[in-house]
Motif scaffolding. Sequence first.
Motif, PDB file in Angstrom:
ATOM      1  N   GLY A   8       0.809  -1.222   0.000  1.00 48.07           N
ATOM      2  CA  GLY A   8       0.000   0.000   0.000  1.00 48.07           C
ATOM      3  C   GLY A   8       0.835   1.261   0.000  1.00 48.07           C
ATOM      4  O   GLY A   8       0.283   2.358   0.014  1.00 48.07           O
ATOM      5  N   SER A   9       2.163   1.115  -0.014  1.00 50.15           N
ATOM      6  CA  SER A   9       3.034   2.293   0.006  1.00 50.15           C
ATOM      7  C   SER A   9       3.684   2.515  -1.346  1.00 50.15           C
ATOM      8  O   SER A   9       4.158   1.566  -1.975  1.00 50.15           O
ATOM      9  N   LEU A  10       3.741   3.770  -1.769  1.00 49.25           N
ATOM     10  CA  LEU A  10       4.390   4.110  -3.045  1.00 49.25           C
ATOM     11  C   LEU A  10       5.852   4.532  -2.829  1.00 49.25           C
ATOM     12  O   LEU A  10       6.560   4.786  -3.800  1.00 49.25           O
ATOM     13  N   ARG A  11       6.299   4.649  -1.578  1.00 49.68           N
ATOM     14  CA  ARG A  11       7.659   5.129  -1.319  1.00 49.68           C
ATOM     15  C   ARG A  11       8.701   4.143  -1.844  1.00 49.68           C
ATOM     16  O   ARG A  11       8.589   2.941  -1.623  1.00 49.68           O
ATOM     17  N   PRO A  12       9.740   4.667  -2.522  1.00 51.50           N
ATOM     18  CA  PRO A  12      10.795   3.763  -3.013  1.00 51.50           C
ATOM     19  C   PRO A  12      11.433   2.965  -1.864  1.00 51.50           C
ATOM     20  O   PRO A  12      11.794   1.808  -2.045  1.00 51.50           O
ATOM     21  N   ASN A  13      11.561   3.578  -0.683  1.00 53.61           N
ATOM     22  CA  ASN A  13      12.176   2.865   0.451  1.00 53.61           C
ATOM     23  C   ASN A  13      11.134   2.359   1.436  1.00 53.61           C
ATOM     24  O   ASN A  13      11.404   2.267   2.642  1.00 53.61           O
ATOM     25  N   SER A  14       9.996   2.033   0.929  1.00 51.38           N
ATOM     26  CA  SER A  14       8.894   1.595   1.798  1.00 51.38           C
ATOM     27  C   SER A  14       9.246   0.348   2.613  1.00 51.38           C
ATOM     28  O   SER A  14       9.757  -0.648   2.075  1.00 51.38           O
ATOM     29  N   SER A  15       8.918   0.400   3.896  1.00 51.60           N
ATOM     30  CA  SER A  15       9.122  -0.784   4.739  1.00 51.60           C
ATOM     31  C   SER A  15       8.110  -1.873   4.370  1.00 51.60           C
ATOM     32  O   SER A  15       8.441  -3.069   4.403  1.00 51.60           O
ATOM     33  N   ASN A  16       6.899  -1.482   4.008  1.00 48.35           N
ATOM     34  CA  ASN A  16       5.889  -2.484   3.642  1.00 48.35           C
ATOM     35  C   ASN A  16       6.285  -3.231   2.370  1.00 48.35           C
ATOM     36  O   ASN A  16       6.107  -4.454   2.281  1.00 48.35           O
ATOM     37  N   THR A  17       6.833  -2.494   1.404  1.00 53.47           N
ATOM     38  CA  THR A  17       7.293  -3.162   0.179  1.00 53.47           C
ATOM     39  C   THR A  17       8.477  -4.073   0.506  1.00 53.47           C
ATOM     40  O   THR A  17       8.556  -5.210   0.013  1.00 53.47           O
ATOM     41  N   PRO A  76       0.834   0.353   4.998  1.00 58.25           N
ATOM     42  CA  PRO A  76       1.176   1.323   6.035  1.00 58.25           C
ATOM     43  C   PRO A  76      -0.107   1.941   6.594  1.00 58.25           C
ATOM     44  O   PRO A  76      -1.200   1.633   6.085  1.00 58.25           O
ATOM     45  N   GLU A  77       0.036   2.759   7.598  1.00 61.27           N
ATOM     46  CA  GLU A  77      -1.134   3.476   8.139  1.00 61.27           C
ATOM     47  C   GLU A  77      -0.950   4.965   7.881  1.00 61.27           C
ATOM     48  O   GLU A  77       0.066   5.542   8.245  1.00 61.27           O
ATOM     49  N   TYR A  78      -1.926   5.557   7.226  1.00 60.66           N
ATOM     50  CA  TYR A  78      -1.952   7.010   7.039  1.00 60.66           C
ATOM     51  C   TYR A  78      -3.221   7.530   7.720  1.00 60.66           C
ATOM     52  O   TYR A  78      -4.339   7.155   7.327  1.00 60.66           O
ATOM     53  N   ALA A  79      -3.028   8.388   8.711  1.00 61.42           N
ATOM     54  CA  ALA A  79      -4.178   8.989   9.401  1.00 61.42           C
ATOM     55  C   ALA A  79      -5.200   7.943   9.829  1.00 61.42           C
ATOM     56  O   ALA A  79      -6.395   8.081   9.555  1.00 61.42           O
ATOM     57  N   TYR A  80      -4.703   6.905  10.451  1.00 61.37           N
ATOM     58  CA  TYR A  80      -5.530   5.837  11.036  1.00 61.37           C
ATOM     59  C   TYR A  80      -6.219   4.938  10.007  1.00 61.37           C
ATOM     60  O   TYR A  80      -7.133   4.188  10.373  1.00 61.37           O
ATOM     61  N   GLY A  81      -5.858   5.029   8.769  1.00 53.39           N
ATOM     62  CA  GLY A  81      -6.507   4.169   7.776  1.00 53.39           C
ATOM     63  C   GLY A  81      -5.487   3.652   6.774  1.00 53.39           C
ATOM     64  O   GLY A  81      -4.289   3.961   6.849  1.00 53.39           O
ATOM     65  N   ALA A 109       2.593  -2.578   8.763  1.00 58.61           N
ATOM     66  CA  ALA A 109       3.851  -2.257   9.439  1.00 58.61           C
ATOM     67  C   ALA A 109       3.943  -0.755   9.619  1.00 58.61           C
ATOM     68  O   ALA A 109       3.595   0.013   8.716  1.00 58.61           O
ATOM     69  N   SER A 110       4.403  -0.375  10.802  1.00 56.70           N
ATOM     70  CA  SER A 110       4.485   1.052  11.115  1.00 56.70           C
ATOM     71  C   SER A 110       5.601   1.269  12.132  1.00 56.70           C
ATOM     72  O   SER A 110       5.924   0.364  12.914  1.00 56.70           O
ATOM     73  N   PRO A 111       6.171   2.471  12.151  1.00 53.38           N
ATOM     74  CA  PRO A 111       7.191   2.757  13.173  1.00 53.38           C
ATOM     75  C   PRO A 111       6.581   2.845  14.574  1.00 53.38           C
ATOM     76  O   PRO A 111       7.305   2.813  15.557  1.00 53.38           O
TER      77      PRO A 111
HETATM   78  C1  LIG Z   1       0.694  11.555   6.094  1.00 50.03           C
HETATM   79  C2  LIG Z   1       1.148  10.472   7.018  1.00 50.03           C
HETATM   80  C3  LIG Z   1       0.283   9.971   7.972  1.00 50.03           C
HETATM   81  C4  LIG Z   1       0.675   8.944   8.822  1.00 50.03           C
HETATM   82  N1  LIG Z   1      -0.205   8.453   9.729  1.00 50.03           N
HETATM   83  C5  LIG Z   1       0.159   7.426  10.521  1.00 50.03           C
HETATM   84  C6  LIG Z   1      -0.785   6.835  11.432  1.00 50.03           C
HETATM   85  O1  LIG Z   1      -1.924   7.229  11.523  1.00 50.03           O
HETATM   86  N2  LIG Z   1      -0.353   5.783  12.172  1.00 50.03           N
HETATM   87  C7  LIG Z   1       0.936   5.282  12.099  1.00 50.03           C
HETATM   88  O2  LIG Z   1       1.245   4.326  12.783  1.00 50.03           O
HETATM   89  N3  LIG Z   1       1.845   5.823  11.245  1.00 50.03           N
HETATM   90  C8  LIG Z   1       1.487   6.894  10.480  1.00 50.03           C
HETATM   91  N4  LIG Z   1       2.395   7.423   9.606  1.00 50.03           N
HETATM   92  C9  LIG Z   1       3.746   6.887   9.564  1.00 50.03           C
HETATM   93  C10 LIG Z   1       3.853   5.722   8.604  1.00 50.03           C
HETATM   94  O3  LIG Z   1       3.384   4.565   9.273  1.00 50.03           O
HETATM   95  C11 LIG Z   1       5.323   5.530   8.204  1.00 50.03           C
HETATM   96  O4  LIG Z   1       5.713   6.609   7.423  1.00 50.03           O
HETATM   97  C12 LIG Z   1       5.546   4.212   7.506  1.00 50.03           C
HETATM   98  O5  LIG Z   1       6.910   3.937   7.451  1.00 50.03           O
HETATM   99  C13 LIG Z   1       4.997   4.224   6.106  1.00 50.03           C
HETATM  100  O6  LIG Z   1       5.146   2.944   5.547  1.00 50.03           O
HETATM  101  P1  LIG Z   1       6.195   2.644   4.380  1.00 50.03           P
HETATM  102  O7  LIG Z   1       7.560   2.636   5.033  1.00 50.03           O
HETATM  103  O8  LIG Z   1       5.822   1.304   3.865  1.00 50.03           O
HETATM  104  O9  LIG Z   1       6.083   3.724   3.363  1.00 50.03           O
HETATM  105  C14 LIG Z   1       1.999   8.439   8.747  1.00 50.03           C
HETATM  106  C15 LIG Z   1       2.856   8.940   7.760  1.00 50.03           C
HETATM  107  C16 LIG Z   1       2.455   9.946   6.911  1.00 50.03           C
HETATM  108  C17 LIG Z   1       3.408  10.449   5.868  1.00 50.03           C
END
Ligand SMILES: Cc1cc2nc3c(=O)[nH]c(=O)nc-3n(C[C@H](O)[C@H](O)[C@H](O)COP(=O)(O)O)c2cc1C
Length: 180
Positions: A8-17, A76-81, A109-111
């Motif tokens: 679900g992540s488009l980041r080149p260094n995505s942890s989910n990818t 990943p989780e963005y804004a709880y979704g 996966a999330s930090p």
């Molecule tokens: C706009 C934005 C919103 C985020 N919201 C959450 C969140 O609600 N909960 C959470 O645990 N992490 C949140 N994060 C942190 C992401 O979990 C973190 O960036 C994660 O590494 C993204 O996954 P990726 O590495 O696969 O890209 C958010 C990051 C961004 C940029």
Amino acid sequence: MKIIAISGSLRPNSSNTALLYVVAKLAPKNLDLTIYKGLTDLPHFTPELDGDTLPTSVRDWRGLLEKCDGVIISTPEYAYGMPGVLKNALDWIVSSGELVGKPVATISASPSELGGSKAHASLVLTLAALAANLVEGGSVTIPFIGKKLNANGELTDLNTVQSLKFLLDALVRGIIDNRK
Ligand SMILES: Cc1cc2nc3c(=O)[nH]c(=O)nc-3n(C[C@H](O)[C@H](O)[C@H](O)COP(=O)(O)O)c2cc1C
């Protein structure tokens, strides 16, 4: 056995990818695991586009899912979704039904200490709406992901490696059961 893995992540260094590449390495040789890279090619979903002359990217997406035996989604989780791009891709298969009864495993996966559990819950809810077959034991939430992957995207946390092995085994079992 053919599995499609979707990050679900488009980041080149995505942890989910990165986690999906770890799963691909754990997979036995008879398992063909393809990581889908077309999320950004899909147009924004609107029912008006969902007709006889579908965008090619949507046709390809549906075709891949139709032909596979199972699916792994890591979000990943963005804004709880879950991220909008992932929800958009899933919205495109509501009417066509490629995930109906299809064995699916889910990862978030999330930090943070919760490992993206709210995104995971939102993904599971959407997959239920799609009537996907969420396989038993095929669900993993990974907290503190930044401490578990090294700079090369390798998983240094052995417990998480084990969890991913169990998840893959659960998906394979689900696929075998689905064939009976
Ligand atoms: C706009 C934005 C919103 C985020 N919201 C959450 C969140 O609600 N909960 C959470 O645990 N992490 C949140 N994060 C942190 C992401 O979990 C973190 O960036 C994660 O590494 C993204 O996954 P990726 O590495 O696969 O890209 C958010 C990051 C961004 C940029």
